[in-house]
Design an enzyme around this catalytic site. Structure first.
Site, PDB file in Angstrom:
ATOM      1  CB  CYS A  42      -0.938   0.000   1.204  1.00 59.14           C
ATOM      2  SG  CYS A  42      -0.085   0.058   2.804  1.00 59.14           S
ATOM      3  CB  CYS A  76       8.609   4.872  12.767  1.00 58.45           C
ATOM      4  SG  CYS A  76       7.473   4.533  14.121  1.00 58.45           S
ATOM      5  CG  HIS A 133       3.953   3.067  15.126  1.00 55.13           C
ATOM      6  ND1 HIS A 133       4.558   4.298  15.271  1.00 55.13           N
ATOM      7  CD2 HIS A 133       3.237   2.849  16.265  1.00 55.13           C
ATOM      8  CE1 HIS A 133       4.208   4.823  16.443  1.00 55.13           C
ATOM      9  NE2 HIS A 133       3.416   3.973  17.070  1.00 55.13           N
ATOM     10  CB  CYS A 169      26.385  -4.272   8.585  1.00 57.38           C
ATOM     11  SG  CYS A 169      25.698  -4.084  10.250  1.00 57.38           S
ATOM     12  CG  HIS A 225      25.468   0.226   9.505  1.00 59.79           C
ATOM     13  ND1 HIS A 225      25.040  -0.939   8.904  1.00 59.79           N
ATOM     14  CD2 HIS A 225      26.260   0.850   8.600  1.00 59.79           C
ATOM     15  CE1 HIS A 225      25.546  -1.004   7.678  1.00 59.79           C
ATOM     16  NE2 HIS A 225      26.290   0.068   7.480  1.00 59.79           N
TER      17      HIS A 225
END
Length: 521
Positions: free
Chosen positions: A67, A72, A75, A179, A478
């Site tokens: 859609c 975030c 959510h 990573c 990261h």
């Protein structure tokens, strides 16, 4: 059993079953490649994308492939629960597939093909002499037929163009929170002794005793593990094949999962723990084929490159009796220098690598629960412990302790303290004979025969060639790697390779630093 690639999550498999490549095709026109070579999702209705539920924009955002709703990280799961079938999304900032139910990145080679095909079409344009020229590139609209073998890209780079990568560097695709693995692999691929070993065909996959004694199918049927060193050799072959398109080390990842079943998941792992496990597995794979003299004298390639010897002196404070032990090590884990602000993770004080090494080799008074049993006093006495380096390895790995874990409080935090480190390093002050001479002065005669010959075998001067950094928070950070090739530095951020300045490397938040002896560069 499939030894080629790890299986995708069930939600991605269900999405591909019902929608195929339709979502990837429609999203491909929205990919935007920065001059650095990094691809993100752009061209939204609003100039600044926000979460549709909380309107936040300063966090990781995910675009639903069904859609086009943006959620975030807090959510994304709620969106998939409220809308069955909307489990698969794309990380807006990094252009990577994300499963909202698994709350993790998932790997799909077809999506990577879509990203890279669009990236090739958007290589930066400039003056002819400083431009990366394309000879051929896979069509952006033809994802199904495109593959890394069909995508031919020949780079003719000007020296000043920082968006071009040298032929000796090849990006590594992120296979879902990998990573940590990519940063370590890039370092190992460019560790001079390891590179000479594998590219010199010292471990030939075709002649490997494990592969020659039993074929892979019979090994799998018998429940035996594949030879990890052969899989490492395959990564070296791919990395230096001359193919400029990013490589997906999926087969190696699956092999590592087989050898470390407790870590077989798409969750983020610690780069240092992965590095240690890699060396342990290489050692285990080669141990049966080597005739080692004993512990600490292993001839496997991992220990020949990274193994050194630490000396520990525990001295009785009453009579001066000293108990000395020696332990092999493959890295040095260093504490940052004490911070002046104990209430904050961010320190106002700058640490230096030499200061951390001074802290490591400084005499330390042991606590009452660590009293030495003095053979001279014949009782437990207060004691002082001092560490030093008896034998240096060919390649020094420094691990900076940036993650603190409190068992009493049940909390963990990251220390965001800046660390200065030199590009050239002399380890002489931290060797055992230097430490002992400083402690005993004219009484050194009692120790000279024990340490001087060992410490002088190899050069004590080193140069940095790789820095692994960790950015972000403890639970959602990261990893990336800075590599030094010749006089230039390159940032390896998964599939993206960019040239950077020395200043960018010095300003980075170093987590692991690799130094090689100058005489073997």
């Amino acid at each position: 059993m499939n030894l080629g690639k790890p299986l995708p999550c069930s939600h991605l498999k269900e999405y591909r079953k019902h929608h195929g490549l339709q979502g990837y095709r429609s999203l491909q026109t929205h990919f935007r490649t920065a001059p650095s070579g990094r691809t993100a999702v752009g061209k939204f209705q609003s100039l600044i994308p926000r979460c549709s539920l909380c309107s936040l924009r300063r966090c990781r955002l995910y675009l639903c492939l069904i859609c086009s709703s943006i959620s975030c990280s807090d959510h994304a799961a709620a969106h998939s629960q409220a809308n069955p079938g909307h489990e698969i999304a794309v990380d807006v900032d990094r252009a990577e597939v994300f499963c909202c139910v698994c709350a993790d990145q998932v790997y799909d080679p077809d999506f990577d093909t879509a990203v890279m095909a669009k990236q090739f079409l958007e290589l930066p344009k400039g003056r002819e002499k400083d431009r990366c020229r394309k000879r051929r590139a896979a069509p952006a609209h033809d994802i199904e037929r495109a593959s890394s073998r069909e995508t031919i890209l020949v780079l003719d780079c000007g020296v000043k163009n920082r968006s071009c990568q040298p032929l000796r560097l090849r990006g590594l695709n992120n296979l879902g929170n990998t990573c940590f693995m990519n940063s370590v692999l890039q370092t190992l691929l460019h560790t001079p002794p390891l590179k000479n070993y594998f590219l010199g065909d010292w471990h030939n996959r075709e002649l490997c005793q494990k592969q020659r004694s039993r074929r892979r199918r019979r090994a799998v049927e018998a429940g035996e593990l594949s030879c990890l060193v052969c899989d490492v050799d395959s990564v070296f072959a791919e990395a230096f094949s001359g193919n400029p398109t990013p490589y997906s080390p999926a087969r190696f990842l699956f092999s590592w999962w087989q050898h470390s079943s407790n870590l077989a998941s798409y969750e983020q792992q610690d780069a240092h723990e992965f590095f240690i496990s890699m060396l342990d597995m290489i050692h285990e794979s080669e141990r049966s084929t080597l005739q080692n003299k004993g512990f600490g004298d292993c001839h496997c390639i991992a220990h020949r490159v990274f193994s050194g010897v630490l000396r520990s002196d525990v001295t009785c404070t009453i009579c001066g009796f000293t108990s000395t032990t020696y332990d092999p090590c493959v890295d040095l884990s260093l504490d940052l220098e004490p911070s002046t602000d104990s209430r904050s993770n961010k320190s106002s004080r700058i640490s230096t690598l030499m200061g951390c090494l001074d802290l490591f080799t400084r005499p330390e008074r042991l606590g009452p629960d660590q009293k030495l049993y003095c053979q001279h006093c014949e009782m437990h006495q207060d004691s002082v412990k001092q560490m030093s380096i008896r034998r240096l390895p060919l390649v020094l790995c420094f691990h900076i302790k940036r993650f603190e874990h409190s068992l009493r409080r049940g909390t963990s935090k990251k220390i965001d303290q800046y660390l200065q480190f030199p590009f050239s390093l002399d380890m002489t002050p931290y060797l055992s004979y230097s430490i002992i001479r400083n402690r005993f002065g004219n009484r050194i005669f009692a120790f000279e025969g024990d340490e001087s010959d060992v410490s002088n075998d190899l050069s004590s001067e080193f140069e940095v060639f790789a820095v692994i950094t960790h950015t972000g928070r403890l639970e959602s950070g990261h990893y990336l790697t800075y590599l030094r090739l010749g006089e230039r530095w390159y940032k390896c951020d998964d599939a993206w390779i960019t040239q950077v300045s020395e200043g960018a490397v010095r300003a980075s938040q170093g987590y692991m630093m690799y130094y090689v002896q100058k005489q073997i560069k």
